[in-house]
Write a protein that holds these residues in place. Structure first.
Motif, PDB file in Angstrom:
ATOM      1  N   PHE A 337       0.809  -1.218   0.000  1.00  0.00           N
ATOM      2  CA  PHE A 337       0.000   0.000   0.000  1.00  0.00           C
ATOM      3  C   PHE A 337       0.838   1.263   0.000  1.00  0.00           C
ATOM      4  CE2 PHE A 337      -4.021  -1.827   0.172  1.00  0.00           C
ATOM      5  CZ  PHE A 337      -4.040  -2.867   1.074  1.00  0.00           C
ATOM      6  N   ARG A 338       2.148   1.100   0.249  1.00  0.00           N
ATOM      7  CA  ARG A 338       2.973   2.300   0.451  1.00  0.00           C
ATOM      8  C   ARG A 338       3.457   2.913  -0.850  1.00  0.00           C
ATOM      9  NH1 ARG A 338       0.928   2.447   4.843  1.00  0.00           N
ATOM     10  NH2 ARG A 338       1.934   3.132   6.729  1.00  0.00           N
ATOM     11  N   GLY A 339       3.421   2.164  -1.903  1.00  0.00           N
ATOM     12  CA  GLY A 339       3.849   2.782  -3.161  1.00  0.00           C
ATOM     13  C   GLY A 339       5.160   2.241  -3.669  1.00  0.00           C
ATOM     14  N   ALA A 340       5.502   2.652  -4.892  1.00  0.00           N
ATOM     15  CA  ALA A 340       6.654   2.083  -5.581  1.00  0.00           C
ATOM     16  C   ALA A 340       7.973   2.425  -4.896  1.00  0.00           C
ATOM     17  CB  ALA A 340       6.671   2.566  -7.032  1.00  0.00           C
ATOM     18  N   GLU A 341       8.104   3.662  -4.405  1.00  0.00           N
ATOM     19  CA  GLU A 341       9.368   4.096  -3.792  1.00  0.00           C
ATOM     20  C   GLU A 341       9.758   3.197  -2.640  1.00  0.00           C
ATOM     21  OE1 GLU A 341      11.284   6.117  -5.910  1.00  0.00           O
ATOM     22  OE2 GLU A 341      12.074   5.994  -3.882  1.00  0.00           O
ATOM     23  N   VAL A 342       8.803   2.999  -1.729  1.00  0.00           N
ATOM     24  CA  VAL A 342       9.078   2.178  -0.548  1.00  0.00           C
ATOM     25  C   VAL A 342       9.364   0.740  -0.958  1.00  0.00           C
ATOM     26  CG1 VAL A 342       8.172   1.485   1.676  1.00  0.00           C
ATOM     27  CG2 VAL A 342       7.522   3.663   0.695  1.00  0.00           C
ATOM     28  N   PHE A 343       8.603   0.269  -1.968  1.00  0.00           N
ATOM     29  CA  PHE A 343       8.805  -1.099  -2.417  1.00  0.00           C
ATOM     30  C   PHE A 343      10.217  -1.284  -2.917  1.00  0.00           C
ATOM     31  CE2 PHE A 343       7.067  -5.111  -3.533  1.00  0.00           C
ATOM     32  CZ  PHE A 343       7.747  -5.524  -4.654  1.00  0.00           C
ATOM     33  N   ARG A 344      10.708  -0.307  -3.689  1.00  0.00           N
ATOM     34  CA  ARG A 344      12.065  -0.408  -4.215  1.00  0.00           C
ATOM     35  C   ARG A 344      13.081  -0.395  -3.083  1.00  0.00           C
ATOM     36  NH1 ARG A 344      13.716   3.894  -7.229  1.00  0.00           N
ATOM     37  NH2 ARG A 344      15.370   2.665  -8.197  1.00  0.00           N
ATOM     38  N   ALA A 345      12.826   0.442  -2.068  1.00  0.00           N
ATOM     39  CA  ALA A 345      13.729   0.448  -0.918  1.00  0.00           C
ATOM     40  C   ALA A 345      13.753  -0.928  -0.268  1.00  0.00           C
ATOM     41  CB  ALA A 345      13.280   1.513   0.083  1.00  0.00           C
ATOM     42  N   PHE A 346      12.596  -1.557  -0.186  1.00  0.00           N
ATOM     43  CA  PHE A 346      12.527  -2.888   0.417  1.00  0.00           C
ATOM     44  C   PHE A 346      13.294  -3.898  -0.418  1.00  0.00           C
ATOM     45  CE2 PHE A 346      11.117  -6.205   2.978  1.00  0.00           C
ATOM     46  CZ  PHE A 346      10.614  -7.229   2.201  1.00  0.00           C
ATOM     47  N   VAL A 347      13.150  -3.797  -1.743  1.00  0.00           N
ATOM     48  CA  VAL A 347      13.886  -4.716  -2.613  1.00  0.00           C
ATOM     49  C   VAL A 347      15.387  -4.549  -2.398  1.00  0.00           C
ATOM     50  CG1 VAL A 347      14.408  -5.240  -5.007  1.00  0.00           C
ATOM     51  CG2 VAL A 347      12.063  -4.861  -4.323  1.00  0.00           C
ATOM     52  N   LEU A 348      15.813  -3.285  -2.257  1.00  0.00           N
ATOM     53  CA  LEU A 348      17.237  -3.046  -1.994  1.00  0.00           C
ATOM     54  C   LEU A 348      17.648  -3.687  -0.673  1.00  0.00           C
ATOM     55  CD1 LEU A 348      19.846  -1.650  -2.796  1.00  0.00           C
ATOM     56  CD2 LEU A 348      19.098   0.356  -1.526  1.00  0.00           C
TER      57      LEU A 348
END
Lengths: 430, 373
Positions: A337-348
């Motif tokens: 639900f947080r959006g693409a930016e946070v998701f990418r940070a999580f992937v990192l």
């Protein structure tokens, strides 16, 4: 169930055995490392939402239905009955809780939700324990039946009301949230207590404030049902591992024929276990309806019953494991639900974590596992670099991707109860 | 025991259906509805020629879905992933089919092959996860279903829908050209003397479905692969000893099951919608599981089960007009599932006990005839 066809993991060659750590220490270490890595990832990406109060609070809230479903599955499978019907029992729980709350008030709604789940649990028990129907077939049938019956009931009860329809109830009353005293500044008999975690959070120190933020998210604005669900975890441990009743239940799942020879009433235990499992799934459904979105909507379970099964497997059929699994999956859900930016940070963060895990595996001498882990880590790094935009539809798939990924990573080393899914008939030889 | 086979394959499902109808009648009575009137309406409406054509049309996807599930069941694999596979396959095949034009046979064949490939890959993925990482196929297929829903939503909204004539976004993929459609069989019906009512076209996919059913029967019951398949389901250790590679078997089974799953939506795509709309018929995968169980994984049983479920769905439409909740049919489908598996278990136990008793009596008689040793 089919036999598992994978071969056991290869023992490390010429590696020293690492000193044994208690499970609690191991868990605390992993949790600490995870928060550390995520904070670092936040610094690198400039995104700040991985370890904040909001994400933590959402993760906890989203993990509870999964936790309850997983605990339900735990009781059932520890007694030897595979319960795929958790989703259907949860659906029944949502409907009955909404109707109960709408007719009698929220806490009675909880009771109705539990009862609804127990009803379908009883049906599953009759089919699998008395008639020895294949457990998975019965579970699938429960899911189909629950969906249809709830729709039918809605058409009878809600269509005449304003705001109601075949797939939705009118808005109902929910259960309130509460701040825990001292930890999150809640009220204690009218006296506003200091907010310890909030103070930590506001210090703006690297890592310490992030940990404070996460804990503040867990302790503040938490629902009474959440607290109830969390209490159920140690209660389950005590019930199943510290009482004679629990021992008998677990023996039914490991070797019902031996249990029967010792005088355990196996059929009755299995019935109890499956009905309890239905009750817990019904509670999960009640949670979905009465917390955060006080309304019944068809399809609101969204596969959480199945993810609960995933948490059960991930947790190696132990309550603490189910809790950690559901927190992981709840976190994944909150992320989506947080959006693409946070998701990418999580992937990192995942990439960094896997890289460290690969290095650790290398020191243990497990070359092949290390190589595979490193490869996956590189894959995530590439994803982080190349993918800038993430459409919402793909983000919605996060919880299911995470469940799949996590299960693929750990399924090898898990052990289900020995007689889980077995056909058992009273009085017959093994 | 010959009569035992008859009991379990014919009598058991019949009794199950009767019990299911009784339960449904009780539910209706509790809801203050006259069950006899409801059933009578459903029967009258459901047996008109048009309704029968619609029933067959509705049965086609259910039939193929049940075949897909049954292939897995024969090996003890539970492929719940038919649902996600068929939606994804129909979307991609529908988009692909509208890209070009070709002679009809080739065009339709290519569309079918694409659909089969998508389904095979999607379900095969679950099989791979099972043999390489030990993930149980029930959970992996369910997760893949949800992922497939998101993936199709993404592909549909971002890539596959064309601009409509007015300049806005349409709600379906580009329509298939004439060569990409399967013609209806209404002409055939008229030749045989049946007058279609004029509303429905009998899907030409019926021919493909019959071929699939025959193919399934021969594959499972008459081929070496089918033998290995059934052996792996009944006794994996023995199958392994006789040379079957269990891991390869799992993957092959899931791939075949997925290929069939991909074809589930084809009758709708090629015979009715001619494009993939946003609300492409969902739920066929799950109902297909019920049909497979009802038909005991046998091609003819599955066909009959599919026709029954199709009939139920069609005749349910009349219920709106007599103020009966249409959902009673969904409940009936679920209840039928339950009663069939329970009654089948009861009958199997009864037949087994009779067989064992008969054998015991026979050996006791022989021992008596042989005299004291």
């Amino acid at each position: 169930m089919t036999t598992v066809v994978t071969s056991p993991p290869e023992p490390p060659r010429g590696a020293r055995r690492p000193p044994r750590m208690s499970r609690m220490t191991k868990f605390a270490l992993i949790a600490f490392a995870a928060v550390l890595i995520m904070t670092i990832a936040e610094l690198i990406t400039g995104s700040a939402d991985l370890t904040t109060r909001g994400t933590a609070s959402a993760a906890l809230r989203l993990s509870i239905p999964i936790l309850l479903a997983g605990l339900g599955g735990l009781f059932s499978e520890r007694a030897g009955i595979v319960n795929i019907g958790l989703e259907g029992m949860m659906i029944a729980g949502t409907w009955f809780a909404a109707w109960g709350s709408w007719s009698y008030g929220p806490w009675r709604g909880v009771l109705f939700g539990i009862a609804g789940g127990m009803l379908f649990g009883l049906l599953h028990a009759i089919a699998t324990v008395t008639f020895n129907v294949d457990h998975i077939v019965s579970g699938v049938a429960i899911n189909i039946l629950a969906l249809g019956s709830m729709r039918f009931l809605s058409s009878l009860v809600y269509t005449a009301e304003t705001g109601g329809s075949v797939i939705q109830s009118p808005p109902v009353e929910g259960i309130e949230n509460v701040d825990i005293p001292f930890l999150a500044g809640g009220d204690l008999f009218g006296w506003a207590t200091p907010d310890l975690f909030g103070w930590l959070e506001n210090l703006d120190l690297f890592l310490i404030s992030d940990i404070g933020g996460i804990l503040r998210g867990f302790a503040g604005g938490v629902n009474w049902l959440t607290l109830l669900a969390l209490v159920l975890v140690p209660l389950t441990v005590w019930l199943l591992w510290r009482t004679a009743w629990g021992l008998r239940l677990r023996s039914c799942g490991e070797d019902p024929w031996a249990a029967e020879s010792l005088g355990v009433s196996v059929l009755r235990m299995k019935y109890s276990a499956v009905v309890i499992s239905g009750a817990l799934s019904g509670l999960a459904g009640a949670f979905l309806v009465l917390v955060a979105s006080p309304i019944y909507r068809e399809g609101m379970t969204q596969g959480k019953g199945f993810i609960g099964l995933g948490a059960l497997i991930f947790g190696n059929w132990r309550p603490a494991g189910v809790l950690s699994g559901s927190l992981v999956f709840g976190f994944g859900d909150a992320l989506s639900f947080r959006g693409a930016e946070v998701f990418r940070a999580f992937v990192l963060a995942l990439a960094i974590g896997l890289l460290l895990a690969a290095i650790w595996r290398m020191t243990q001498g497990r070359r092949r596992t290390a190589a595979i882990t490193a490869a996956v880590s590189v894959g995530f790094l590439v994803f982080y670099w190349r993918v800038e935009e993430l459409p919402t539809q793909l983000l919605n798939a996060t919880p299911y991707l995470i469940t799949l990924f996590v299960l693929a990573a750990v399924s090898q080393n898990l052990r289900m109860p020995a007689a889980d899914g077995a056909r058992y008939m009273k009085g017959e030889a093994r | 025991m010959k009569s035992g086979r008859f009991l379990t394959t014919v009598v058991a499902p019949l009794i199950a259906l009767i019990i299911a109808f009784l339960i449904a009648a009780v539910v209706l009575l509790i809801a203050d509805i006259d069950p006899l009137a409801a059933f009578k309406e459903m029967w009258t409406f459901g047996t008109t020629t048009d309704s029968l054509i619609s029933t067959v049309n509705r049965a086609l996807p259910l039939f193929v879905a049940a075949l897909a599930v049954a292939v897995g069941f024969k090996m003890g694999l539970f492929n719940i992933g038919v649902e996600g596979a068929y939606l994804l396959a129909a979307l991609i095949a529908g988009w692909f089919g509208a890209l070009f034009s070709a002679p009809a046979i080739i065009h339709v064949s290519l569309i079918l092959i694409v659909a089969m490939a998508v389904g095979a890959i999607w379900n095969g993925l679950a099989g791979l996860l099972k043999v390489t990482r030990g993930v149980h196929e029930v959970i992996s297929t369910i997760m893949l279903n949800f992922i497939a829903f998101s993936l199709s939503a993404y592909l549909f909204l971002e890539h596959f829908i064309p601009e409509s004539v007015g300049g806005g976004l349409s709600s379906a993929t580009k329509a298939l050209p004439e060569s990409g459609r399967i013609p209806s069989l209404n002409g055939l019906l008229e030749m045989v003397g049946i007058e279609p009512g004029g509303i429905f076209e009998l899907h030409g996919f019926l021919i493909v479905a019959i071929a699939l059913g025959v193919g399934y029967h021969f594959l499972v019951n008459k081929s070496r692969f089918g033998y290995d398949l059934r052996a792996s389901g009944m006794n994996p250790a023995a199958a392994h000893a006789s040379g079957v590679n269990p891991k390869a078997m799992v993957v092959k089974t899931m791939v075949i099951s997925g290929a069939l799953a991909g074809l589930v939506g084809m009758s709708l795509l090629l015979g009715e919608y001619h494009q993939y709309p946003q609300d492409f018929r969902p739920g066929l995968g799950f109902t297909g599981i019920g049909v497979a169980l009802l038909g005991r994984n046998h091609a003819v049983g599955i066909a009959l089960g599919a026709l029954l479920f199709g009939f139920l769905e069609r005749s349910a439409l009349i219920l709106d007009f007599i103020d009966v909740p249409r959902e009673i049919v969904t409940i009936m489908q679920g209840v039928i599932l339950f009663t069939v598996v329970i009654v089948y278990e009861v009958f199997t136990r009864y037949v087994t006990r009779r067989t064992v008793e008969a054998a015991a009596r026979a050996t006791a008689d022989e021992a008596q005839l042989a005299g004291p040793t």
